[in-house]
Write a protein that holds these residues in place. Structure first.
Motif, PDB file in Angstrom:
ATOM      1  N   UNK A 181      47.998  37.365  24.756  1.00 39.61           N
ATOM      2  CA  UNK A 181      47.695  37.092  26.159  1.00 39.61           C
ATOM      3  C   UNK A 181      46.205  37.242  26.445  1.00 39.61           C
ATOM      4  N   UNK A 182      45.574  38.207  25.810  1.00 34.80           N
ATOM      5  CA  UNK A 182      44.134  38.390  26.002  1.00 34.80           C
ATOM      6  C   UNK A 182      43.352  37.209  25.444  1.00 34.80           C
ATOM      7  N   UNK A 183      43.806  36.648  24.341  1.00 33.37           N
ATOM      8  CA  UNK A 183      43.150  35.467  23.791  1.00 33.37           C
ATOM      9  C   UNK A 183      43.334  34.276  24.722  1.00 33.37           C
ATOM     10  N   UNK A 184      44.537  34.120  25.263  1.00 25.76           N
ATOM     11  CA  UNK A 184      44.781  33.027  26.203  1.00 25.76           C
ATOM     12  C   UNK A 184      43.932  33.199  27.448  1.00 25.76           C
ATOM     13  N   UNK A 185      43.757  34.417  27.894  1.00 27.42           N
ATOM     14  CA  UNK A 185      42.918  34.687  29.052  1.00 27.42           C
ATOM     15  C   UNK A 185      41.482  34.245  28.797  1.00 27.42           C
ATOM     16  N   UNK A 186      41.002  34.409  27.566  1.00 23.69           N
ATOM     17  CA  UNK A 186      39.639  33.958  27.250  1.00 23.69           C
ATOM     18  C   UNK A 186      39.510  32.450  27.401  1.00 23.69           C
ATOM     19  N   UNK A 187      40.545  31.711  27.002  1.00 20.65           N
ATOM     20  CA  UNK A 187      40.515  30.256  27.159  1.00 20.65           C
ATOM     21  C   UNK A 187      40.468  29.888  28.640  1.00 20.65           C
ATOM     22  N   UNK A 205      54.384  32.341  39.823  1.00 19.77           N
ATOM     23  CA  UNK A 205      53.275  33.269  39.611  1.00 19.77           C
ATOM     24  C   UNK A 205      53.736  34.721  39.516  1.00 19.77           C
ATOM     25  N   UNK A 206      54.730  35.104  40.303  1.00 28.42           N
ATOM     26  CA  UNK A 206      55.176  36.490  40.339  1.00 28.42           C
ATOM     27  C   UNK A 206      55.728  37.000  39.019  1.00 28.42           C
ATOM     28  N   UNK A 207      56.052  36.079  38.108  1.00 29.35           N
ATOM     29  CA  UNK A 207      56.615  36.488  36.820  1.00 29.35           C
ATOM     30  C   UNK A 207      55.649  36.292  35.651  1.00 29.35           C
ATOM     31  N   UNK A 208      54.408  35.913  35.950  1.00 24.59           N
ATOM     32  CA  UNK A 208      53.453  35.718  34.860  1.00 24.59           C
ATOM     33  C   UNK A 208      53.177  37.029  34.117  1.00 24.59           C
ATOM     34  N   UNK A 209      53.253  38.135  34.816  1.00 27.14           N
ATOM     35  CA  UNK A 209      53.036  39.423  34.171  1.00 27.14           C
ATOM     36  C   UNK A 209      54.076  39.695  33.105  1.00 27.14           C
ATOM     37  N   UNK A 210      55.312  39.246  33.336  1.00 25.56           N
ATOM     38  CA  UNK A 210      56.371  39.419  32.348  1.00 25.56           C
ATOM     39  C   UNK A 210      56.084  38.589  31.106  1.00 25.56           C
ATOM     40  N   UNK A 211      55.608  37.356  31.297  1.00 24.42           N
ATOM     41  CA  UNK A 211      55.294  36.472  30.173  1.00 24.42           C
ATOM     42  C   UNK A 211      54.148  37.042  29.349  1.00 24.42           C
ATOM     43  N   UNK A 212      53.129  37.562  30.030  1.00 20.84           N
ATOM     44  CA  UNK A 212      51.922  38.033  29.358  1.00 20.84           C
ATOM     45  C   UNK A 212      52.010  39.497  28.924  1.00 20.84           C
ATOM     46  N   UNK A 213      53.003  40.195  29.416  1.00 19.27           N
ATOM     47  CA  UNK A 213      53.161  41.598  29.032  1.00 19.27           C
ATOM     48  C   UNK A 213      52.146  42.527  29.652  1.00 19.27           C
ATOM     49  N   UNK A 215      50.594  43.115  33.727  1.00 22.84           N
ATOM     50  CA  UNK A 215      50.485  42.657  35.115  1.00 22.84           C
ATOM     51  C   UNK A 215      49.035  42.492  35.557  1.00 22.84           C
ATOM     52  N   UNK A 216      48.148  43.402  35.118  1.00 20.12           N
ATOM     53  CA  UNK A 216      46.749  43.303  35.523  1.00 20.12           C
ATOM     54  C   UNK A 216      46.088  42.062  34.923  1.00 20.12           C
ATOM     55  N   UNK A 217      46.399  41.792  33.661  1.00 18.52           N
ATOM     56  CA  UNK A 217      45.855  40.596  33.013  1.00 18.52           C
ATOM     57  C   UNK A 217      46.386  39.341  33.695  1.00 18.52           C
ATOM     58  N   UNK A 218      47.670  39.361  34.040  1.00 16.29           N
ATOM     59  CA  UNK A 218      48.260  38.216  34.734  1.00 16.29           C
ATOM     60  C   UNK A 218      47.581  38.001  36.083  1.00 16.29           C
ATOM     61  N   UNK A 220      44.551  38.789  36.934  1.00 16.76           N
ATOM     62  CA  UNK A 220      43.202  38.262  36.706  1.00 16.76           C
ATOM     63  C   UNK A 220      43.255  36.782  36.339  1.00 16.76           C
ATOM     64  N   UNK A 221      44.245  36.393  35.541  1.00 21.24           N
ATOM     65  CA  UNK A 221      44.377  34.989  35.156  1.00 21.24           C
ATOM     66  C   UNK A 221      44.756  34.136  36.364  1.00 21.24           C
ATOM     67  N   UNK A 222      45.729  34.605  37.148  1.00 24.01           N
ATOM     68  CA  UNK A 222      46.148  33.867  38.337  1.00 24.01           C
ATOM     69  C   UNK A 222      44.993  33.696  39.302  1.00 24.01           C
ATOM     70  N   UNK A 223      44.181  34.739  39.460  1.00 27.36           N
ATOM     71  CA  UNK A 223      43.034  34.674  40.357  1.00 27.36           C
ATOM     72  C   UNK A 223      42.099  33.534  39.969  1.00 27.36           C
ATOM     73  N   UNK A 224      41.846  33.380  38.681  1.00 25.70           N
ATOM     74  CA  UNK A 224      40.960  32.307  38.217  1.00 25.70           C
ATOM     75  C   UNK A 224      41.621  30.937  38.337  1.00 25.70           C
ATOM     76  N   UNK A 225      42.913  30.882  38.047  1.00 31.24           N
ATOM     77  CA  UNK A 225      43.611  29.599  38.067  1.00 31.24           C
ATOM     78  C   UNK A 225      43.720  29.044  39.481  1.00 31.24           C
ATOM     79  N   UNK A 226      44.129  29.873  40.437  1.00 32.93           N
ATOM     80  CA  UNK A 226      44.409  29.345  41.775  1.00 32.93           C
ATOM     81  C   UNK A 226      43.141  29.036  42.565  1.00 32.93           C
ATOM     82  N   UNK A 227      42.006  29.613  42.185  1.00 33.24           N
ATOM     83  CA  UNK A 227      40.780  29.440  42.964  1.00 33.24           C
ATOM     84  C   UNK A 227      40.383  27.979  43.078  1.00 33.24           C
ATOM     85  N   UNK A 228      40.520  27.231  41.991  1.00 27.04           N
ATOM     86  CA  UNK A 228      40.101  25.825  41.999  1.00 27.04           C
ATOM     87  C   UNK A 228      41.231  24.894  41.568  1.00 27.04           C
ATOM     88  N   UNK A 229      42.470  25.278  41.850  1.00 24.68           N
ATOM     89  CA  UNK A 229      43.605  24.467  41.409  1.00 24.68           C
ATOM     90  C   UNK A 229      44.559  24.168  42.552  1.00 24.68           C
TER      91      UNK A 229
END
Length: 252
Positions: A181-187, A205-213, A215-218, A220-229
């Motif tokens: 998940x940390x590697x995917x976050x870098x992408x 979105x509420x379950x991304x933390x479960x996928x990534x294992x 919650x904090x990383x999820x 942070x990823x959601x924050x970047x994704x939704x800003x310009x999507x």
């Protein structure tokens, strides 16, 4: 041939020469002593070379994109696709979002046409000469983990996001461990505000933390994704189930 027509012909040759990085001095020297017929012949040669380069470049871009299949917008059924207010299929198909590094989250249950639409966007981008990377999310994570083990992670990360459009397909279909998940976050971070990112997923979105294992990383990823999507919802029944031979009564 009159001067206006000759001037237009000379200008066309000069423009083609610039695209081929032929110096202005060489072009002017040629035009000073060339007849109109010679200019036309030279321009046909330059135009043919440019066309050949464009074809080969698009072929290279298609190979590098690594689409699992080639798809197009032709005949695509948008009737069960819900776009945000003020945005629609014509806006998406124009690919104008590429110039502002905007992206999409395609959300819906499996078989609703998310991957088809994302691929069609990528294929059109390539036809416009724009580089694309298409990734199965689970496969990308495995490739990045393998690259890290081989000491080649930096190069793998650069290649994963080295495009104007990056597609992460089927996010959430396979759980990802925290290291992956940390590697995917870098992408995702590499794409943020620099290139367009399209994510197809069946997970809200509420379950991304479960996928990534994590919650904090999820978050942070959601924050970047939704800003310009933009969020696009895919509803209705599964296209694959609708067309399944086992259910159609037409199978042998």
């Amino acid at each position: 041939m009159g001067r206006p027509a000759r001037s237009s012909l000379d200008g066309e040759l000069a423009a083609n020469a610039r695209r081929l990085f032929i110096s202005g001095d060489v072009v002017r020297g040629f035009l000073d002593g060339a007849t109109a017929a010679e200019v036309r012949a030279a321009n046909r040669l330059l135009s043919a070379e440019l066309e050949s380069r464009d074809v080969h470049r698009r072929e290279r871009l298609m190979r590098r994109a690594r689409f699992p299949q080639v798809k197009s917008f032709e005949g695509y059924d948008y009737s069960q696709v819900a776009f945000p207010d003020g945005y629609g299929p014509a806006d998406l198909e124009s690919l104008s979002f590429l110039d502002t590094a905007e992206g999409f989250v395609f959300h819906g249950r499996t078989g609703r046409g998310k991957t088809h639409l994302a691929t069609a966007m990528g294929v059109r981008a390539v036809s416009m000469g724009r580089p694309v990377r298409f990734h199965s999310t689970a496969r990308l994570v495995m490739q990045l983990e393998r690259a890290r083990a081989d000491g080649k992670l930096d190069g793998a990360l650069r290649d994963a996001a080295n495009a104007d459009l990056v597609i992460l397909d089927e996010f959430g279909y396979v759980p990802i461990d925290v290291a992956g998940a940390r590697l995917l976050f870098q992408v995702v971070s590499d794409c943020y505000e620099r290139r367009s990112l399209v994510i197809t997923t069946n997970i809200e979105f509420g379950k991304w933390g479960t996928v990534l294992g994590d919650d904090k990383l999820a978050a942070a990823m959601i924050d970047r994704v939704v800003h310009h999507s933009r969020l696009v919802e895919f509803n209705g029944t599964s296209h694959r189930m609708d067309q399944a031979l086992m259910l159609s009564g037409n199978g042998n």
